[in-house]
Design a protein around this motif. Sequence first.
Motif, PDB file in Angstrom:
ATOM      1  N   MET A   1      -0.910  16.524  -5.406  1.00 51.45           N
ATOM      2  CA  MET A   1       0.417  17.034  -5.265  1.00 51.45           C
ATOM      3  C   MET A   1       1.279  16.410  -6.340  1.00 51.45           C
ATOM      4  O   MET A   1       1.047  15.285  -6.763  1.00 51.45           O
ATOM      5  N   ASP A   2       2.263  17.158  -6.778  1.00 49.45           N
ATOM      6  CA  ASP A   2       3.169  16.726  -7.835  1.00 49.45           C
ATOM      7  C   ASP A   2       4.363  16.008  -7.222  1.00 49.45           C
ATOM      8  O   ASP A   2       4.983  16.498  -6.284  1.00 49.45           O
ATOM      9  N   ILE A   3       4.665  14.837  -7.751  1.00 48.20           N
ATOM     10  CA  ILE A   3       5.793  14.039  -7.272  1.00 48.20           C
ATOM     11  C   ILE A   3       6.726  13.784  -8.452  1.00 48.20           C
ATOM     12  O   ILE A   3       6.280  13.408  -9.534  1.00 48.20           O
ATOM     13  N   ARG A   4       8.008  13.971  -8.225  1.00 47.55           N
ATOM     14  CA  ARG A   4       9.027  13.728  -9.249  1.00 47.55           C
ATOM     15  C   ARG A   4      10.053  12.771  -8.665  1.00 47.55           C
ATOM     16  O   ARG A   4      10.616  13.018  -7.600  1.00 47.55           O
ATOM     17  N   ILE A   5      10.310  11.675  -9.384  1.00 46.62           N
ATOM     18  CA  ILE A   5      11.246  10.655  -8.923  1.00 46.62           C
ATOM     19  C   ILE A   5      12.390  10.554  -9.926  1.00 46.62           C
ATOM     20  O   ILE A   5      12.156  10.355 -11.121  1.00 46.62           O
ATOM     21  N   GLY A   6      13.610  10.696  -9.440  1.00 45.64           N
ATOM     22  CA  GLY A   6      14.792  10.567 -10.283  1.00 45.64           C
ATOM     23  C   GLY A   6      15.351   9.161 -10.211  1.00 45.64           C
ATOM     24  O   GLY A   6      15.404   8.559  -9.143  1.00 45.64           O
ATOM     25  N   ILE A   7      15.740   8.657 -11.362  1.00 44.93           N
ATOM     26  CA  ILE A   7      16.323   7.328 -11.458  1.00 44.93           C
ATOM     27  C   ILE A   7      17.784   7.476 -11.885  1.00 44.93           C
ATOM     28  O   ILE A   7      18.080   8.225 -12.817  1.00 44.93           O
ATOM     29  N   THR A   8      18.701   6.781 -11.200  1.00 44.49           N
ATOM     30  CA  THR A   8      20.121   6.892 -11.536  1.00 44.49           C
ATOM     31  C   THR A   8      20.389   6.335 -12.931  1.00 44.49           C
ATOM     32  O   THR A   8      19.723   5.399 -13.370  1.00 44.49           O
ATOM     33  N   ASN A   9      21.357   6.947 -13.606  1.00 46.60           N
ATOM     34  CA  ASN A   9      21.762   6.570 -14.959  1.00 46.60           C
ATOM     35  C   ASN A   9      20.617   6.654 -15.973  1.00 46.60           C
ATOM     36  O   ASN A   9      20.597   5.916 -16.951  1.00 46.60           O
ATOM     37  N   SER A  10      19.657   7.527 -15.712  1.00 47.31           N
ATOM     38  CA  SER A  10      18.552   7.740 -16.641  1.00 47.31           C
ATOM     39  C   SER A  10      18.289   9.239 -16.736  1.00 47.31           C
ATOM     40  O   SER A  10      18.130   9.904 -15.711  1.00 47.31           O
ATOM     41  N   PRO A  11      18.251   9.783 -17.949  1.00 49.64           N
ATOM     42  CA  PRO A  11      18.022  11.226 -18.090  1.00 49.64           C
ATOM     43  C   PRO A  11      16.578  11.639 -17.839  1.00 49.64           C
ATOM     44  O   PRO A  11      16.294  12.811 -17.656  1.00 49.64           O
ATOM     45  N   ARG A  12      15.661  10.693 -17.789  1.00 47.57           N
ATOM     46  CA  ARG A  12      14.257  11.012 -17.601  1.00 47.57           C
ATOM     47  C   ARG A  12      13.835  10.810 -16.145  1.00 47.57           C
ATOM     48  O   ARG A  12      14.409  10.008 -15.426  1.00 47.57           O
ATOM     49  N   ILE A  14      10.382  10.269 -13.404  1.00 53.23           N
ATOM     50  CA  ILE A  14       9.008   9.802 -13.309  1.00 53.23           C
ATOM     51  C   ILE A  14       8.214  10.929 -12.658  1.00 53.23           C
ATOM     52  O   ILE A  14       8.546  11.362 -11.549  1.00 53.23           O
ATOM     53  N   ASN A  15       7.194  11.420 -13.342  1.00 51.71           N
ATOM     54  CA  ASN A  15       6.341  12.491 -12.819  1.00 51.71           C
ATOM     55  C   ASN A  15       4.933  11.949 -12.627  1.00 51.71           C
ATOM     56  O   ASN A  15       4.396  11.286 -13.521  1.00 51.71           O
ATOM     57  N   LEU A  16       4.348  12.228 -11.467  1.00 52.93           N
ATOM     58  CA  LEU A  16       2.975  11.811 -11.230  1.00 52.93           C
ATOM     59  C   LEU A  16       2.278  12.775 -10.295  1.00 52.93           C
ATOM     60  O   LEU A  16       2.918  13.471  -9.518  1.00 52.93           O
ATOM     61  N   GLU A  17       0.972  12.812 -10.404  1.00 54.61           N
ATOM     62  CA  GLU A  17       0.127  13.591  -9.506  1.00 54.61           C
ATOM     63  C   GLU A  17      -0.517  12.603  -8.542  1.00 54.61           C
ATOM     64  O   GLU A  17      -1.121  11.617  -8.972  1.00 54.61           O
ATOM     65  N   SER A  18      -0.394  12.844  -7.254  1.00 53.17           N
ATOM     66  CA  SER A  18      -0.911  11.918  -6.261  1.00 53.17           C
ATOM     67  C   SER A  18      -1.850  12.620  -5.298  1.00 53.17           C
ATOM     68  O   SER A  18      -1.694  13.802  -5.009  1.00 53.17           O
ATOM     69  N   SER A  19      -2.826  11.877  -4.812  1.00 58.57           N
ATOM     70  CA  SER A  19      -3.724  12.413  -3.792  1.00 58.57           C
ATOM     71  C   SER A  19      -3.226  12.079  -2.383  1.00 58.57           C
ATOM     72  O   SER A  19      -3.823  12.498  -1.397  1.00 58.57           O
ATOM     73  N   GLN A  20      -2.118  11.330  -2.297  1.00 59.85           N
ATOM     74  CA  GLN A  20      -1.527  11.021  -0.996  1.00 59.85           C
ATOM     75  C   GLN A  20      -0.856  12.267  -0.432  1.00 59.85           C
ATOM     76  O   GLN A  20      -0.409  13.134  -1.180  1.00 59.85           O
ATOM     77  N   SER A  21      -0.781  12.360   0.877  1.00 62.38           N
ATOM     78  CA  SER A  21      -0.116  13.508   1.500  1.00 62.38           C
ATOM     79  C   SER A  21       1.394  13.389   1.331  1.00 62.38           C
ATOM     80  O   SER A  21       1.924  12.302   1.085  1.00 62.38           O
ATOM     81  N   SER A  22       2.083  14.510   1.470  1.00 60.27           N
ATOM     82  CA  SER A  22       3.538  14.496   1.331  1.00 60.27           C
ATOM     83  C   SER A  22       4.181  13.643   2.413  1.00 60.27           C
ATOM     84  O   SER A  22       5.163  12.940   2.159  1.00 60.27           O
ATOM     85  N   ALA A  23       3.641  13.668   3.615  1.00 55.86           N
ATOM     86  CA  ALA A  23       4.178  12.855   4.711  1.00 55.86           C
ATOM     87  C   ALA A  23       4.002  11.365   4.413  1.00 55.86           C
ATOM     88  O   ALA A  23       4.885  10.555   4.720  1.00 55.86           O
ATOM     89  N   GLU A  24       2.888  11.001   3.802  1.00 54.47           N
ATOM     90  CA  GLU A  24       2.633   9.602   3.472  1.00 54.47           C
ATOM     91  C   GLU A  24       3.602   9.105   2.400  1.00 54.47           C
ATOM     92  O   GLU A  24       4.172   8.016   2.516  1.00 54.47           O
ATOM     93  N   VAL A  25       3.821   9.896   1.349  1.00 53.16           N
ATOM     94  CA  VAL A  25       4.749   9.528   0.281  1.00 53.16           C
ATOM     95  C   VAL A  25       6.164   9.427   0.831  1.00 53.16           C
ATOM     96  O   VAL A  25       6.894   8.468   0.552  1.00 53.16           O
TER      97      VAL A  25
END
Length: 74
Positions: A1-12, A14-25
């Motif tokens: 599953m694709d996970i996208r994490i936004g960081i404050t005051n940063s235009p970029r 963090i994108n990652l592919e994880s094998s963890q379930s959405s409920a676990e993340v």
Amino acid sequence: MDIRIGITNSPREINLESSQSSAEVEGIVIAALAADSKFFRLVDQKGNVYVVPVATFGYLEIGSEESRRVGFVA
């Protein structure tokens, strides 16, 4: 599953592919926020570890767990 994490005051993001379930993340992030932790940690499919500081955490976007199709669809 694709996970996208936004960081404050940063235009970029963090994108990652994880094998963890959405409920676990979601549970990992919620537990870190509720416990006033300094960071939370996620692991991608290749075994890379991402340590995200809670103080600069902006948002979490969890994609679908469905695999992507390859090729043309009629």
